[in-house]
Structure formats: C-alpha cells, structure tokens
Design an enzyme around this catalytic site. Structure first.
Site, short mmCIF file in Angstrom:
data_model
loop_
_atom_site.label_atom_id
_atom_site.label_comp_id
_atom_site.label_asym_id
_atom_site.label_seq_id
_atom_site.Cartn_x
_atom_site.Cartn_y
_atom_site.Cartn_z
N CYS A 6 -14.17 -73.92 -10.19
CA CYS A 6 -14.45 -75.19 -9.50
C CYS A 6 -13.29 -75.66 -8.62
O CYS A 6 -13.45 -76.58 -7.82
CB CYS A 6 -14.81 -76.27 -10.50
SG CYS A 6 -16.36 -75.89 -11.33
N HIS B 194 -13.94 -83.24 -7.17
CA HIS B 194 -14.92 -82.22 -7.57
C HIS B 194 -16.01 -82.92 -8.39
O HIS B 194 -15.72 -83.79 -9.21
CB HIS B 194 -14.22 -81.15 -8.40
CG HIS B 194 -15.17 -80.22 -9.08
ND1 HIS B 194 -16.14 -79.54 -8.40
CD2 HIS B 194 -15.31 -79.87 -10.40
CE1 HIS B 194 -16.84 -78.81 -9.26
NE2 HIS B 194 -16.36 -79.00 -10.47
N ASN C 137 -23.36 -79.91 -10.02
CA ASN C 137 -22.09 -79.22 -9.82
C ASN C 137 -22.33 -77.90 -9.09
O ASN C 137 -22.86 -76.96 -9.68
CB ASN C 137 -21.43 -78.98 -11.19
CG ASN C 137 -20.08 -78.31 -11.08
OD1 ASN C 137 -19.67 -77.88 -9.99
ND2 ASN C 137 -19.38 -78.21 -12.19
O1 UT7 Z 1 -16.84 -77.98 -13.27
C1 UT7 Z 1 -16.30 -77.07 -14.18
C2 UT7 Z 1 -15.72 -77.74 -15.35
N1 UT7 Z 1 -16.77 -78.22 -16.20
C3 UT7 Z 1 -16.79 -79.50 -16.55
O2 UT7 Z 1 -16.01 -80.29 -16.09
C4 UT7 Z 1 -17.81 -79.91 -17.59
C5 UT7 Z 1 -17.14 -80.76 -18.63
N2 UT7 Z 1 -18.04 -81.11 -19.73
C6 UT7 Z 1 -19.03 -82.01 -19.59
O3 UT7 Z 1 -19.30 -82.50 -18.52
C7 UT7 Z 1 -19.74 -82.45 -20.84
O4 UT7 Z 1 -19.06 -81.96 -21.96
C8 UT7 Z 1 -21.24 -82.01 -20.90
C9 UT7 Z 1 -22.05 -82.75 -19.87
C10 UT7 Z 1 -21.35 -80.52 -20.70
C11 UT7 Z 1 -21.80 -82.35 -22.28
O5 UT7 Z 1 -21.63 -83.74 -22.55
P1 UT7 Z 1 -20.97 -84.23 -23.89
O6 UT7 Z 1 -20.97 -85.70 -23.84
O7 UT7 Z 1 -19.64 -83.54 -24.05
O8 UT7 Z 1 -22.00 -83.75 -24.98
P2 UT7 Z 1 -21.79 -82.79 -26.24
O9 UT7 Z 1 -21.69 -81.36 -25.80
O10 UT7 Z 1 -20.69 -83.35 -27.11
O11 UT7 Z 1 -23.15 -83.01 -26.98
C12 UT7 Z 1 -23.54 -84.24 -27.57
C13 UT7 Z 1 -24.93 -84.10 -28.12
C14 UT7 Z 1 -25.12 -82.86 -28.99
O12 UT7 Z 1 -26.01 -83.18 -30.02
P3 UT7 Z 1 -25.50 -83.52 -31.51
O13 UT7 Z 1 -24.73 -82.30 -31.96
O14 UT7 Z 1 -24.60 -84.72 -31.34
O15 UT7 Z 1 -26.73 -83.78 -32.25
C15 UT7 Z 1 -25.76 -81.88 -28.06
O16 UT7 Z 1 -26.54 -80.91 -28.73
O17 UT7 Z 1 -25.88 -83.96 -27.03
C16 UT7 Z 1 -26.64 -82.79 -27.24
N3 UT7 Z 1 -26.96 -82.24 -25.91
C17 UT7 Z 1 -28.05 -82.63 -25.21
N4 UT7 Z 1 -29.01 -83.50 -25.48
C18 UT7 Z 1 -29.97 -83.69 -24.55
C19 UT7 Z 1 -26.29 -81.31 -25.19
N5 UT7 Z 1 -26.90 -81.10 -24.03
C20 UT7 Z 1 -28.01 -81.89 -24.02
C21 UT7 Z 1 -29.02 -82.11 -23.09
N6 UT7 Z 1 -29.98 -83.02 -23.39
N7 UT7 Z 1 -29.07 -81.46 -21.90
#
Ligand code: UT7
Length: 332
Positions: free
Chosen positions: A116, A256, A286
């Site tokens: 990125c 970004h 993204n």
């Molecule tokens: O550009 C390259 C660099 N990449 C980035 O900068 C990405 C950085 N990371 C992020 O933007 C975030 O971590 C994500 C958007 C990928 C995920 O968001 P988060 O707030 O970190 O969520 P999480 O992975 O901690 O998941 C929280 C909950 C989980 O459920 P439980 O375990 O709490 O029951 C996930 O299973 O949300 C669940 N979850 C979803 N729920 C509905 C994960 N993805 C989804 C989804 N829809 N699409």
C-alpha cells in the site's frame, strides 16, 4: 545553480465500471452494511471484470488520459514507474507492458512493489530522476487489481479491497513546487501479518497451494491496524515537524485509504480538521497502490497552486512513509 524540484503537473485515474456494493457482499459472505461502514468507512468498490485484463489495463487508461490532460505525446515520456502488488505477470514488469501499450517508445520503466506504500515509494523515487536534471517527463502510475488476489469467501478481507489505478506526471520546476521532502520506512518483520503465502519463489503454485487458498491475501487485521495507526500518524507528524509546518500550513492530508479509522487517527495526530482530509474510501475501498493518485484525481479541482499537501501511507511489508508536496497548479 537553480535547484530543480519534481512538480506534479497533472493527474488522472481510472476505475472499472462494475460496482461491488456492501449489499452484494451481504449475499456472498456473513457480513452487513452496518459492520462494514462503521469498521472501515467503505460503501462500495469497483471490480475489473473480463478475461485477460490485468492491472496494466487500468493503468493504460489512467496514463492515456493523463497524456491527454497534460498535452504530452507518449514519445516524450522518459521514464514510467508502475507501483503495483498485482502485476499482470510475475515478469516482465507491468511498466513495460504499459509503455508498450501507450506507445512510449523512448521511455524505460520498471515496477516498484511496496504494497500500500507503493505509490509514495514510486513518487519519491521518480522525483529523484527529475531533481538530478537527467529526465524531463516521468510518469508515476499506481494501480492494483486486488480482486485477483482476494478470497471472496473470507469476510475479513473481501470487504476491504477494490480495483483501480491513478497516475501523475512529474516535470522539473525551478520555483519550489513539487515533492519537497519524503520519509520512507520499512520493517520486514511485519511480513508475518500481511502477505500472500504462495506463488512466489519460496512456494511456487501447486495443486495443493491452490486447494489451500494460499494465493490470496492473508491478513491479521487487528495487528496491521495497530501498526498502521501508529506508523501513519507518527510519520505524518514527523514530516510536518521537520518542515516547520503547523496544521494551519497544511492544505490537505492525502492519506492511503485502508480504513477510515486509520485516516481519522492520522488527521487527529496532525491536528488537521476533516475538511482538509481527502477521502474516497467509501466509493473505491482499498485499491492498494491506487488510493493516493485516485484521491488526487478526485480532488484535483479543489487544489490550488502553493497548497501544502502531506501524503502518507502504510502497508504490507510493513512499509510506510510520508511526502511533503507543494501543489504546482490551479484548477484548469
Ligand atoms: O492497506 C494495507 C494495510 N491494511 C490495513 O490497514 C487494514 C488494517 N485492519 C483493519 O482495517 C481492520 O482490522 C479490519 C477492517 C480488517 C477488521 O476490523 P476490526 O475492527 O479489527 O475487526 P476484527 O478483525 O477485530 O473483528 C471483530 C469481529 C470478529 O468477531 P468476534 O470474534 O468478535 O465475534 C470478526 O469475526 O468482527 C468480525 N468480522 C466481521 N463481522 C461482520 C470480521 N469481518 C467481518 C465482516 N462482517 N466483514
């Protein structure tokens, strides 16, 4: 001798027609519009459909439009650098395919892969060729067909990424406009948290790697998120301090577009209000190497000569960095 700087003299972009909405994603994986919007800020993303169309297809569209807008003949381009993580082929470089397709017969070109951060790494690199006085017209194009390496059964990644490309023209300037400073950083220990497992020389493609879905983006989102918030905010503040810029001096933050929450944290750290932050994540998601030129493209008509821009990014690698750019022209 007069100091030469690399001014951005034009910008263009391209996104494919097909729009993948949060609503459609709800029919593909267990997710919902509310979760995606509140956690990422994304509403829709564009996807490149069609046989045998790769990143170069979108890059060529963006560069051809850039040439038209800047009144440049393809033969005048000295160098074209393509930032991409999804090259058309492992080799040759996508830059070579682009220069051939647009008819840039006098140009050489190569790719830069910094996930990125690819576009800012390429922009900082291309600027050096102008600053030395060696070249007069350098095209920096950033684009990715992320849909080619996304697992559309994995709700944690498939909601984030989209396809698109953007390009800028760099030309010499003697009045102090253009790329004025850059801070670029990398930490390979971050590879563990964001990578593609197979398809490289360490693990070439086999039936098993395909079966195990190892040709897709692997991301430990929460860890990457933490590093991204700190990395992008720190480096943006650092480049302001180093150039004695206060929040009032900054006309635009060009971040970004990975997650709106990362963008908000960066703006907050810089003390810059939301009215100065370029944001288009809601419509493109993204696009990896495409996000920054697509922002400049969308906001071009609001940019004025002399505007101070802080461009910053964080991505796989880990790679991150910030550029200080003084905008070189008024809306046309
Ligand atoms: O550009 C390259 C660099 N990449 C980035 O900068 C990405 C950085 N990371 C992020 O933007 C975030 O971590 C994500 C958007 C990928 C995920 O968001 P988060 O707030 O970190 O969520 P999480 O992975 O901690 O998941 C929280 C909950 C989980 O459920 P439980 O375990 O709490 O029951 C996930 O299973 O949300 C669940 N979850 C979803 N729920 C509905 C994960 N993805 C989804 C989804 N829809 N699409």
């Amino acid at each position: 001798m007069t100091k030469l700087t690399a001014a951005i003299t034009g910008v263009s972009g391209y996104v494919p027609d097909y729009i993948l909405t949060n609503k459609e994603l709800e029919t593909m994986v267990d997710t919902n519009d509310e979760w995606i919007t509140s956690r990422t800020g994304i509403k829709e993303r564009h996807i490149l459909k069609g046989e045998n169309l790769g990143t170069s297809y979108m890059a060529v569209k963006a560069v051809n439009d850039l040439l038209k807008k800047t009144n440049t003949k393809a033969e005048e381009i000295d160098l074209l650098i393509c930032a991409t993580t999804t090259p058309d082929m492992v080799f040759p470089a996508t830059a070579n395919l682009i220069t051939d397709e647009i008819g840039a017969k006098n140009a050489f070109g190569y790719d830069i892969q910094a996930a990125c951060s690819g576009f800012i790494f390429a922009l900082a690199t291309g600027a050096q060729f102008i600053e030395t006085g060696k070249y007069k017209k350098v095209v920096i194009v950033g684009g990715d067909k992320m849909s080619s390496i996304i697992d559309y059964t994995d709700r944690a990644t498939c909601i984030i990424f989209g396809d698109g490309a953007g390009a800028v023209m760099l030309e010499p300037n003697t009045e102090g406009y253009g790329v004025l400073d850059s801070i670029l950083k990398a930490d390979g220990s971050g590879a563990a948290f964001l990578h593609q497992k197979a398809g490289g020389s360490r693990k070439p493609a086999t039936e098993e790697t395909v079966r195990n879905r190892e040709h897709y983006v692997y991301q430990e989102g929460t860890t990457v998120f933490k590093f991204a918030v700190k990395g992008m905010a720190d480096v943006s503040a650092e480049i302001m301090e180093r150039n004695n810029l206060t929040a009032d001096d900054v006309a635009w933050l060009v971040p970004h577009q990975a997650n709106k929450r990362i963008i908000d944290a960066t703006a907050q750290r810089m003390n810059v209000g939301p009215e100065k932050v370029m944001l288009n994540i809601q419509k493109y998601g993204n696009t990896t190497s495409g996000t920054i030129p697509l922002c400049l493209w969308d906001y071009e008509n609001q940019l004025h000569k002399g505007d101070n821009l802080i461009i910053s990014a964080f991505g796989g690698g880990f790679t991150w960095g910030a550029l200080y750019v003084k905008w070189a022209y008024d809306p046309k």
